[in-house]
Design a protein around this motif. Structure first.
Motif, short mmCIF file in Angstrom:
data_model
loop_
_atom_site.label_atom_id
_atom_site.label_comp_id
_atom_site.label_asym_id
_atom_site.label_seq_id
_atom_site.Cartn_x
_atom_site.Cartn_y
_atom_site.Cartn_z
N TYR A 132 14.32 4.76 -15.66
CA TYR A 132 14.26 6.19 -15.96
C TYR A 132 14.39 6.38 -17.48
O TYR A 132 15.40 6.87 -17.98
N PRO A 133 13.38 6.02 -18.23
CA PRO A 133 13.49 6.08 -19.70
C PRO A 133 13.64 7.50 -20.24
O PRO A 133 14.16 7.69 -21.35
N LYS A 134 13.20 8.51 -19.50
CA LYS A 134 13.26 9.89 -19.99
C LYS A 134 14.49 10.64 -19.50
O LYS A 134 14.75 11.76 -19.94
N ALA A 135 15.21 10.07 -18.57
CA ALA A 135 16.37 10.76 -18.00
C ALA A 135 17.54 10.77 -18.98
O ALA A 135 17.64 9.92 -19.88
N ARG A 136 18.44 11.73 -18.80
CA ARG A 136 19.68 11.78 -19.56
C ARG A 136 20.74 11.02 -18.79
O ARG A 136 21.01 11.30 -17.61
N LEU A 137 21.35 10.03 -19.42
CA LEU A 137 22.42 9.24 -18.82
C LEU A 137 23.73 9.60 -19.53
O LEU A 137 23.87 9.37 -20.73
N LEU A 138 24.65 10.21 -18.78
CA LEU A 138 25.90 10.70 -19.35
C LEU A 138 27.09 10.17 -18.57
O LEU A 138 27.02 9.99 -17.35
N LEU A 139 28.17 9.93 -19.28
CA LEU A 139 29.42 9.49 -18.65
C LEU A 139 30.54 10.42 -19.08
O LEU A 139 30.77 10.61 -20.27
N THR A 140 31.22 11.03 -18.12
CA THR A 140 32.43 11.80 -18.42
C THR A 140 33.63 10.86 -18.31
O THR A 140 33.84 10.22 -17.29
N ALA A 141 34.41 10.81 -19.38
CA ALA A 141 35.56 9.90 -19.43
C ALA A 141 36.79 10.60 -18.87
O ALA A 141 37.59 11.19 -19.61
N HIS A 142 36.94 10.55 -17.53
CA HIS A 142 38.16 11.03 -16.89
C HIS A 142 39.27 9.99 -17.01
O HIS A 142 40.44 10.29 -16.79
N ASN A 143 38.88 8.74 -17.27
CA ASN A 143 39.84 7.67 -17.50
C ASN A 143 39.30 6.79 -18.62
O ASN A 143 38.35 7.17 -19.31
N TYR A 144 39.88 5.60 -18.80
CA TYR A 144 39.47 4.74 -19.91
C TYR A 144 38.77 3.48 -19.43
O TYR A 144 38.86 2.42 -20.05
N ASN A 145 38.05 3.60 -18.31
CA ASN A 145 37.40 2.43 -17.73
C ASN A 145 36.40 1.78 -18.68
O ASN A 145 36.12 0.59 -18.59
N LEU A 146 35.86 2.54 -19.62
CA LEU A 146 34.93 1.96 -20.60
C LEU A 146 35.60 0.86 -21.42
O LEU A 146 34.95 -0.12 -21.79
N VAL A 147 36.87 1.03 -21.73
CA VAL A 147 37.54 0.09 -22.63
C VAL A 147 38.69 -0.64 -21.96
O VAL A 147 39.29 -1.54 -22.57
N CYS A 148 39.02 -0.27 -20.73
CA CYS A 148 40.16 -0.88 -20.04
C CYS A 148 39.77 -1.18 -18.60
O CYS A 148 39.51 -0.25 -17.83
N PRO A 149 39.74 -2.44 -18.19
CA PRO A 149 39.29 -2.77 -16.83
C PRO A 149 40.23 -2.32 -15.72
O PRO A 149 39.86 -2.37 -14.55
N GLN A 150 41.45 -1.87 -16.06
CA GLN A 150 42.31 -1.28 -15.03
C GLN A 150 42.52 0.20 -15.31
O GLN A 150 43.44 0.82 -14.80
N VAL A 151 41.70 0.77 -16.14
CA VAL A 151 41.38 2.19 -16.41
C VAL A 151 42.40 3.00 -17.20
O VAL A 151 42.02 3.99 -17.81
N ASN A 152 43.69 2.65 -17.21
CA ASN A 152 44.63 3.60 -17.80
C ASN A 152 45.42 3.07 -19.01
O ASN A 152 46.40 3.70 -19.43
N LEU A 153 44.99 1.93 -19.58
CA LEU A 153 45.64 1.44 -20.80
C LEU A 153 47.17 1.42 -20.66
O LEU A 153 47.90 1.92 -21.52
N TRP A 154 47.61 0.83 -19.56
CA TRP A 154 49.04 0.81 -19.23
C TRP A 154 49.43 -0.64 -18.98
O TRP A 154 49.03 -1.24 -17.99
N TYR A 155 50.20 -1.23 -19.87
CA TYR A 155 50.45 -2.67 -19.88
C TYR A 155 51.64 -3.05 -19.01
O TYR A 155 52.77 -2.60 -19.24
N ARG A 156 51.38 -3.89 -18.02
CA ARG A 156 52.40 -4.47 -17.15
C ARG A 156 53.39 -3.43 -16.60
O ARG A 156 54.60 -3.67 -16.48
N GLU A 157 52.86 -2.27 -16.28
CA GLU A 157 53.63 -1.21 -15.62
C GLU A 157 54.85 -0.74 -16.41
O GLU A 157 55.82 -0.24 -15.83
#
Length: 513
Positions: A132-157
């Motif tokens: 879909y080269p012409k489509a708009r691809l958007l991501l709403t950042a409700h969490n930090y999954n882009l930069v954190c694989p467990q989403v909330n940047l919270w270390y060892r609880e």
């Protein structure tokens, strides 16, 4: 416009699986799009698994809404199920063929609006851009999954993660072992129950679940009691505490996503200024991240509510949400317990949270003599929230993690209740008054700010001194349309900015596999 809305779970799934505020927002957004004459497609992935292991495939249908479900995704959702297999996100090609199937089914789609990346892969997004080269691809950042694989940047609880140390901190971040095998078995069990038309959480469902799970429990427990010769796994297992190779997996995950933000997504929509700053500080290109405060169905309530302005020498504090460390719940208890009795006797406390920790009630009983009144509710619903908050004049959002924009903060402020928040996350932006913001994790700063509110040095009405960030879905959708590439004409004839509600609901659970 043809708009695909993605969350890892379909609307109508059991509440425990939906992800709280994101599900509420998604439901409101889909309704609003329909009311504006658009044709939303609701897609999910990572939550549905067939009885036999195999290639991922797409099932579609219409129950009043077009629904698309990716079955057998190699990336299981929510994110914690994939944490120990993070390399699959950027290596596994198992979803690369799905975009072509979407085009075959739906043809041209104008906008893909993702609420998270959980359940999907980097390969999927790149294949989607090609399809879909012409489509708009958007991501709403409700969490930090882009930069954190467990989403909330919270270390060892126990603390916020401000430096992932090129992935080295990630290796031992979570306190649980690989949950994915058991979780996939449970998802397959859910498939069996759906095919048998057994209602989720019914007595029949729980009985079937217990029977199916029994062999797996036995298999896990029985080997513990075997001698080492019969059970060689007990003989000196290799334990890897950390390694450069493991750290590299998590570093590559973040790097891959920052590259996607640069090359594939047309934009990342942060739900607060704080969320934007957190993402940019961790490598997401600043020019790709905009801010749009989410709309809420609570907006009409906000317009009609009486805004609390006077403490009247007594503060009634409310905490809503979950009894979790990252939410700041235990911090709040300790901070209140540290409050001098002279001030504490002018404080009432209402807690509305699932009572997972039954020791909390006993701790509160032990300190109850200091306070004017203490009430605990075992969770809340939108039907009970008004009665629970009756008499409350200050909501507290003491987040220790960068909570993007907590739904509980919106719900309290919409009812005219000022908020005292930590300086982590987006809740502080609702009022944008530093007198109502304390240093996250600082009991002394919390108590100092609270004492000023109790004593009247800072009137509660000061919270309303600036326009709040509470938005109607109508205004929010108009803003989204600019991201989508189309202007929208809003209807504010009712005078309150609220949207007319459609007669349908999103309670149907679609799809059998």
């Amino acid at each position: 416009m043809r708009i695909l809305i993605y969350n890892f779970v379909q609307p109508g799934a059991p509440k425990a699986k939906q992800g709280g505020g994101v599900a509420i927002y998604q439901d409101s957004l889909i309704r609003a799009l329909r009311e504006q004459g658009h044709a939303p497609i609701i897609m999910s992935s990572g939550d549905r698994y067939s009885l036999r292991t195999g290639r991922a495939f797409l099932i579609t249908g219409n129950d009043g809404f077009d629904r698309a479900v990716i079955v057998n995704s190699p990336i299981m959702a929510p994110a914690h199920y994939s944490f120990h297999h993070i390399e699959r996100y950027y290596e596994d090609p198992g979803l690369d063929h799905i975009p072509a199937q979407l085009r075959e089914k739906y043809g041209e789609i104008n906008v893909f609006h993702f609420q998270n990346v959980e359940g999907l892969s980097a390969g999927f997004f790149r294949a989607l851009r090609k399809e879909y080269p012409k489509a708009r691809l958007l991501l709403t950042a409700h969490n930090y999954n882009l930069v954190c694989p467990q989403v909330n940047l919270w270390y060892r609880e126990h603390k916020a993660c401000d430096d992932y140390r090129e992935g080295r901190s990630c290796v031992n971040c979570v306190l649980f072992h690989d949950l994915q095998p058991a979780a996939i078995n449970l998802r397959r069990l859910e498939t069996i129950l759906r095919n048998l038309r057994v209602e989720p959480n019914s007595r029949a469902a729980k009985a079937v679940e217990a029977i199916v799970r029994a062999p797996f429990r036995l298999r896990r427990r029985f080997p513990r009691y075997l001698p080492t010769k019969v059970n060689p796994a007990r003989a000196a297992p290799r334990i890897v505490v950390t390694s450069a190779a493991e750290a590299t997996k998590y570093r590559r995950y973040r790097e891959e996503n920052t590259q996607l933000a640069r090359d594939v997504f047309d934009g990342v929509i942060a739900v607060s200024e704080r969320t934007r700053q957190v993402l940019v500080d961790r490598g997401v290109p600043a020019e790709r991240v905009d801010v749009s405060y989410i709309g809420t169905a609570q907006y009409p309530t906000f317009l009609k509510s009486r805004k609390i302005t006077d403490a009247q020498n007594h503060i009634h504090v409310a905490f809503l949400g979950y009894m979790r460390a990252d939410k700041g719940f235990y911090f709040l208890l300790e901070a209140l317990f540290s409050l001098h009795e002279e001030w504490a006797k002018r404080v009432s406390l209402t807690i509305a949270a699932p009572l997972w920790d039954h020791g909390v009630a006993e701790r509160l009983r032990g300190m109850a003599y200091k306070f004017r009144d203490i009430r605990i509710f075992d969770g809340y619903s939108h039907k009970t929230l008004d009665s629970i908050l009756n008499g409350v004049n200050l909501g507290v959002v003491p987040a220790l993690w960068e909570d993007n924009l907590p739904q509980v903060a919106i719900e309290m402020a919409a009812r005219g209740i000022p908020l005292l928040t930590s300086d982590r996350g987006g809740a502080q932006e609702i009022g944008s008054n530093p007198d109502f913001v304390f240093r996250s994790g600082s009991k002394s700063d919390f108590c100092r700010k609270l004492r000023r509110l109790i004593g009247g040095d800072v009137p509660l009405g000061a919270f309303w001194g600036k326009p709040t960030t509470i938005r109607s879905m109508e205004d929010h959708l108009a803003e989204l349309m600019r991201f989508y590439g189309e202007e929208v004409v809003t209807d504010t004839a009712a005078g309150d900015g609220s949207m007319r509600r459609a007669g349908h609901t999103l309670l149907a659970e679609y799809g059998r596999s």
